[in-house]
Design an enzyme around this catalytic site. Structure first.
Site, PDB file in Angstrom:
ATOM      1  N   ASP A 162      21.992  -4.901  38.497  1.00  0.00           N
ATOM      2  CA  ASP A 162      22.484  -4.492  39.815  1.00  0.00           C
ATOM      3  C   ASP A 162      23.431  -5.471  40.505  1.00  0.00           C
ATOM      4  O   ASP A 162      24.473  -5.090  41.004  1.00  0.00           O
ATOM      5  CB  ASP A 162      21.295  -4.265  40.757  1.00  0.00           C
ATOM      6  CG  ASP A 162      20.193  -3.411  40.151  1.00  0.00           C
ATOM      7  OD1 ASP A 162      20.343  -2.982  38.992  1.00  0.00           O
ATOM      8  OD2 ASP A 162      19.192  -3.169  40.839  1.00  0.00           O
ATOM      9  N   GLU A 392       8.702 -10.380  35.938  1.00  0.00           N
ATOM     10  CA  GLU A 392       9.881  -9.523  35.762  1.00  0.00           C
ATOM     11  C   GLU A 392      11.020 -10.321  35.121  1.00  0.00           C
ATOM     12  O   GLU A 392      11.707  -9.847  34.237  1.00  0.00           O
ATOM     13  CB  GLU A 392      10.312  -8.986  37.135  1.00  0.00           C
ATOM     14  CG  GLU A 392      11.455  -8.005  37.091  1.00  0.00           C
ATOM     15  CD  GLU A 392      11.805  -7.471  38.478  1.00  0.00           C
ATOM     16  OE1 GLU A 392      11.286  -7.990  39.478  1.00  0.00           O
ATOM     17  OE2 GLU A 392      12.620  -6.525  38.547  1.00  0.00           O
TER      18      GLU A 392
END
Ligand code: DGY
Length: 418
Positions: A162, A392
């Site tokens: 992103d 993550e």
């Protein structure tokens, strides 16, 4: 069985919401496209049937034209923004209207190859194969109608990376939203210093508003989008997926499928070859609005190795790039080159290490004659996860786990590496 393997399995079980796996509790409460592809491979290491169910549940979100969305909203949740009402897509179950890197066909091929219950796996793949073919045809029709050999990506979320510095200039052309109020939920779950900035979110949502207003029609989206890039990650992953689909077509396809897929793969291989940067020592994405190569060294630029699109001299240069980075940070592979001024060790795709990127790069190295590099990368990734837990992403300076916790694809990659 080691404790870590048991913990990785427990994460997948805890994130299981009934046949699909959320990336992590709260931060990502639905089914995500490329997460699920990695997660399905992870499930297959200990529960083959559950692995195939993951794929089938993702395909519940597939549209009639072959498109597979980046999120399938199987069940409501207030923990995430933007939810189904912002997307405004008419589909049951509700979905987003953009896609994500197409790892799926590669995952399915690997799942088939590793399955012990051959008959069950073959029956699943026979049913899934036409859906994968439809998806790959969608990519070509919707995102490369001119047949250039490179597919377009229309939103940074489609790249999965992103806030990568690779998108800074392209995203700066996108206005900030004036239609949909941005009501971020992510920063309630994860420290804001590890997430994209507010202004980036306003531009992300502007693109969603724009595409919703043209009814999610592919040709209109291509025409109106102020953000259009040939993402080196998406193109490399698609090329690899075409090769894997080809192997499936030989078993499950009909007359003409293998010729169709081979032609597409060959065209992509040659187009990706043109994205090599000698100066950076890796491949680059292309900005399709102003037709310029995007001059920033990121880990995505190593993925042509995974696609089988790096020749011997590019492969050697990529190995040298990794060696250089290894002298600058303790843990490979940082998502942005550590000597780039935009490198930020904590902020999502601007520096942190991602386990599934390491896995793909290692697969690519192993398939390109760089066995030593593959072995080193696999073992350092396993060690990093063992020390820091199933985060993550990871700080490349010290391997500290950051972002969301108990992350499904990190657990899946650990299982694949064990
Ligand atoms: C998010 O919301 O952070 C995702 O990356 C978009 O899918």
């Amino acid at each position: 069985m080691t404790d870590m393997i048991e913990q990785a399995r427990a994460i997948l079980r805890n994130n299981d919401r009934g046949g699909y796996t959320v990336p992590t509790h709260r931060l990502y409460p639905f089914q995500w496209n490329w997460d699920s592809a990695f997660v399905a491979m992870g499930w297959v290491t200990f529960d083959e049937a559950r692995g195939f169910t993951e794929v089938e549940r993702l395909l519940e979100g597939q549209w009639d034209d072959g498109f597979i969305p980046h999120i399938v909203f199987h069940a409501p949740s207030d923990d995430y923004f933007p939810g189904p009402s912002v997307w405004g897509v008419e589909h049951t179950p509700p979905t987003s209207g953009i896609t994500q890197p197409p790892v799926l066909a590669s995952a399915v091929r690997r799942m088939l190859d590793h399955a012990k219950d051959r008959a069950a796996a073959e029956a699943c793949v026979a049913a899934i194969y036409p859906r994968l073919l439809a998806h790959h045809r969608w990519w070509q029709r919707a995102r490369d109608p001119a047949g250039s050999g490179l597919v377009s990506t229309l939103h940074p979320w489609e790249t999965g990376m992103d806030n990568s510095p690779a998108w800074d200039a392209a995203l700066a052309r996108v206005p900030t939203t004036t239609t949909t109020p941005v009501q971020r939920r992510d920063t309630a779950h994860v420290d804001a210093s590890m997430r994209p900035r507010a202004e980036e979110y306003q531009r992300f949502i502007h693109l969603v508003d724009l595409f919703r207003d043209v009814g999610w029609q592919p040709e209109k989206m291509l025409a109106v989008s102020p953000f259009r890039v040939a993402d080196i990650a998406t193109n490399s992953i698609l090329l690899r997926a075409e090769r894997d689909l080809l192997a499936l077509a030989e078993r499950f396809g009909q007359a003409g499928h293998t010729a169709e897929i081979s032609a597409r793969a060959e065209q992509m291989r040659s187009a990706i070859g043109g994205l090599w940067s000698t100066r950076l020592g890796l491949f680059q994405s292309l900005d399709l609005i102003d037709r310029t190569p995007i001059d920033v060294a990121i880990s995505a630029g190593l993925l042509p190795l995974y696609a089988g699109a790096a020749d011997a001299s590019c492969t050697r240069a990529i190995a040298a790039t990794l060696q250089r980075w290894a002298g600058q940070v303790r843990f490979l592979v940082p998502s942005t080159a550590p000597d780039d001024p935009r490198f930020d060790a904590l902020r999502y795709w601007r520096g942190p290490v991602w386990a599934m990127m390491n896995w793909m790069i290692a697969e690519g190295a192993a398939g390109s004659g760089e066995a030593g590099l593959a072995t080193d990368l696999r073992s350092s990734t396993r060690d990093m996860i063992a020390n820091a837990g199933f985060s993550e992403y990871f700080d490349p300076r010290d391997g500290r786990g950051i972002g969301g916790r108990d992350f499904s694809w990190t657990a899946a990659i650990y299982l694949l590496l064990s």
